[in-house]
Motif scaffolding. Structure first.
Motif, PDB file in Angstrom:
ATOM      1  N   GLN A 108       0.836  -1.195   0.000  1.00  0.00           N
ATOM      2  CA  GLN A 108       0.000   0.000   0.000  1.00  0.00           C
ATOM      3  C   GLN A 108       0.876   1.252   0.000  1.00  0.00           C
ATOM      4  O   GLN A 108       0.614   2.212  -0.727  1.00  0.00           O
ATOM      5  N   TYR A 109       1.918   1.229   0.790  1.00  0.00           N
ATOM      6  CA  TYR A 109       2.843   2.361   0.885  1.00  0.00           C
ATOM      7  C   TYR A 109       3.504   2.641  -0.460  1.00  0.00           C
ATOM      8  O   TYR A 109       3.731   3.796  -0.825  1.00  0.00           O
ATOM      9  N   HIS A 150       3.036   8.756   1.123  1.00  0.00           N
ATOM     10  CA  HIS A 150       3.656   9.223   2.366  1.00  0.00           C
ATOM     11  C   HIS A 150       2.647   9.387   3.499  1.00  0.00           C
ATOM     12  O   HIS A 150       3.032   9.420   4.668  1.00  0.00           O
ATOM     13  N   ASP A 151       1.364   9.493   3.154  1.00  0.00           N
ATOM     14  CA  ASP A 151       0.337   9.684   4.170  1.00  0.00           C
ATOM     15  C   ASP A 151       0.137   8.452   5.047  1.00  0.00           C
ATOM     16  O   ASP A 151      -0.565   8.517   6.055  1.00  0.00           O
ATOM     17  N   LEU A 152       0.723   7.317   4.667  1.00  0.00           N
ATOM     18  CA  LEU A 152       0.550   6.084   5.436  1.00  0.00           C
ATOM     19  C   LEU A 152       1.597   5.929   6.531  1.00  0.00           C
ATOM     20  O   LEU A 152       1.456   5.073   7.402  1.00  0.00           O
ATOM     21  N   LYS A 257      -2.259   6.072  10.042  1.00  0.00           N
ATOM     22  CA  LYS A 257      -0.832   6.008   9.740  1.00  0.00           C
ATOM     23  C   LYS A 257      -0.178   4.941  10.614  1.00  0.00           C
ATOM     24  O   LYS A 257      -0.669   4.619  11.696  1.00  0.00           O
ATOM     25  N   LEU A 258       0.945   4.434  10.139  1.00  0.00           N
ATOM     26  CA  LEU A 258       1.741   3.481  10.906  1.00  0.00           C
ATOM     27  C   LEU A 258       3.055   4.139  11.315  1.00  0.00           C
ATOM     28  O   LEU A 258       3.764   4.691  10.473  1.00  0.00           O
ATOM     29  N   TYR A 259       3.350   4.094  12.614  1.00  0.00           N
ATOM     30  CA  TYR A 259       4.671   4.511  13.090  1.00  0.00           C
ATOM     31  C   TYR A 259       5.539   3.267  12.988  1.00  0.00           C
ATOM     32  O   TYR A 259       5.550   2.431  13.881  1.00  0.00           O
ATOM     33  N   LEU A 260       6.240   3.144  11.887  1.00  0.00           N
ATOM     34  CA  LEU A 260       6.931   1.901  11.554  1.00  0.00           C
ATOM     35  C   LEU A 260       7.993   1.527  12.582  1.00  0.00           C
ATOM     36  O   LEU A 260       8.130   0.362  12.953  1.00  0.00           O
TER      37      LEU A 260
END
Length: 275
Positions: A108-109, A150-152, A257-260
């Motif tokens: 998705q990213y 980038h919004d992910l 969003k994901l804080y990876l």
């Protein structure tokens, strides 16, 4: 949009030349186990992607225990598997959900919105007594043109602004089990506790024996959150937060969003506070 596919759909479509399948089997306790399970048996046509070798990058001072992979190398691997930005892709693991969701988020990213997770994973597939193989497939190389969304992805600085109370329109969700969230125990990371201001929604509560709970149940899990707020999910290293991310999307939340790097990245900055 529902990004979760059932095994009956895949049974009808796994031979479709426009569909690609990705096996993400992995064990955090035994990193070699996933590949061994794939070599023994997998869904016909499935390529294998390893959490640590393919879906994560090299560990550094910052970035957490499972940082973003080298995107050039990851895209090369996708191309070798016959996957481009518009290919329909079904990802699965052994039924845990987290590893397939990690792959799903990464695609998705990169801009592929036709990627799905197999509900129930390989365990559910086996329970249906569906076909398996040990044969490793080969595909014509594809050309993947990324369109980074980038919004992910949430940066540490963005998370810090939410934690500090500077951005009250965003919600932090800690996806770990309650005891780690409360700082009562920490079996993996060097420090115990949570990012200040985060609420706790354990990721595994969104699944039932490897199958995602219905969208209405997911909505109930997150009923205290305003859908207009932006949500940032994290866990220990950005892996088990992915099923929560997927569950939020299934429940109709748009701004997720994901804080990876997650908590393992957060604590790598001495100035960051821990609650």
């Amino acid at each position: 949009m529902n990004y979760i596919i059932d095994k009956e759909w895949l049974l009808k479509n796994f031979k479709d030349p426009h569909v690609r399948i990705v096996d993400c089997s992995f064990s955090l306790a035994d990193p070699k186990k996933g590949r061994q399970e794939y070599d023994q048996n997998h869904i016909p046509g499935a390529s294998y992607f390893d959490l640590e070798k393919d879906l994560s990058g090299e560990i550094g001072e910052h970035g957490g225990r499972h940082p973003l992979p080298n995107l050039h190398e990851f895209i090369e691997k996708l191309e070798q598997a016959g996957i481009n930005e518009s290919t329909t892709v079904i990802a699965y693991d052994q039924g845990e959900g987290a590893f397939a969701a990690r792959f799903w988020w990464l695609l998705q990213y990169l801009g592929n919105e036709k990627v799905f997770v197999l509900d129930g994973g390989f365990k559910g597939w086996n329970e249906g007594d569906y076909p398996v193989t040990s044969e490793v497939p080969a595909f014509n190389k594809a050309a993947f043109k990324p369109n980074i969304n980038h919004d992910l992805l949430a940066s540490m600085e963005e998370v810090r602004s939410v934690s500090d109370g500077q951005d009250s329109n965003k919600i932090l969700i800690d996806s770990r089990e309650e005891r780690r969230y409360l700082g009562l125990e920490e079996p993996i990371d060097k420090k115990a506790g949570r990012i200040p201001g985060a609420i706790n929604k354990p990721w595994f509560e969104g699944l039932d024996a490897g199958f995602y709970k219905p969208a209405e149940v997911q909505k109930q899990r997150f009923s205290g959150i305003n859908p207009s707020n932006e949500i940032i999910v994290y866990c220990g290293s950005g892996v088990t937060a992915a099923p929560n991310y997927l569950a939020l999307k299934a429940a109709g939340f748009e701004k997720v969003k994901l804080y990876l790097g997650s908590f393992s990245d957060w604590i790598s900055y001495p100035e960051n506070k821990i609650e």
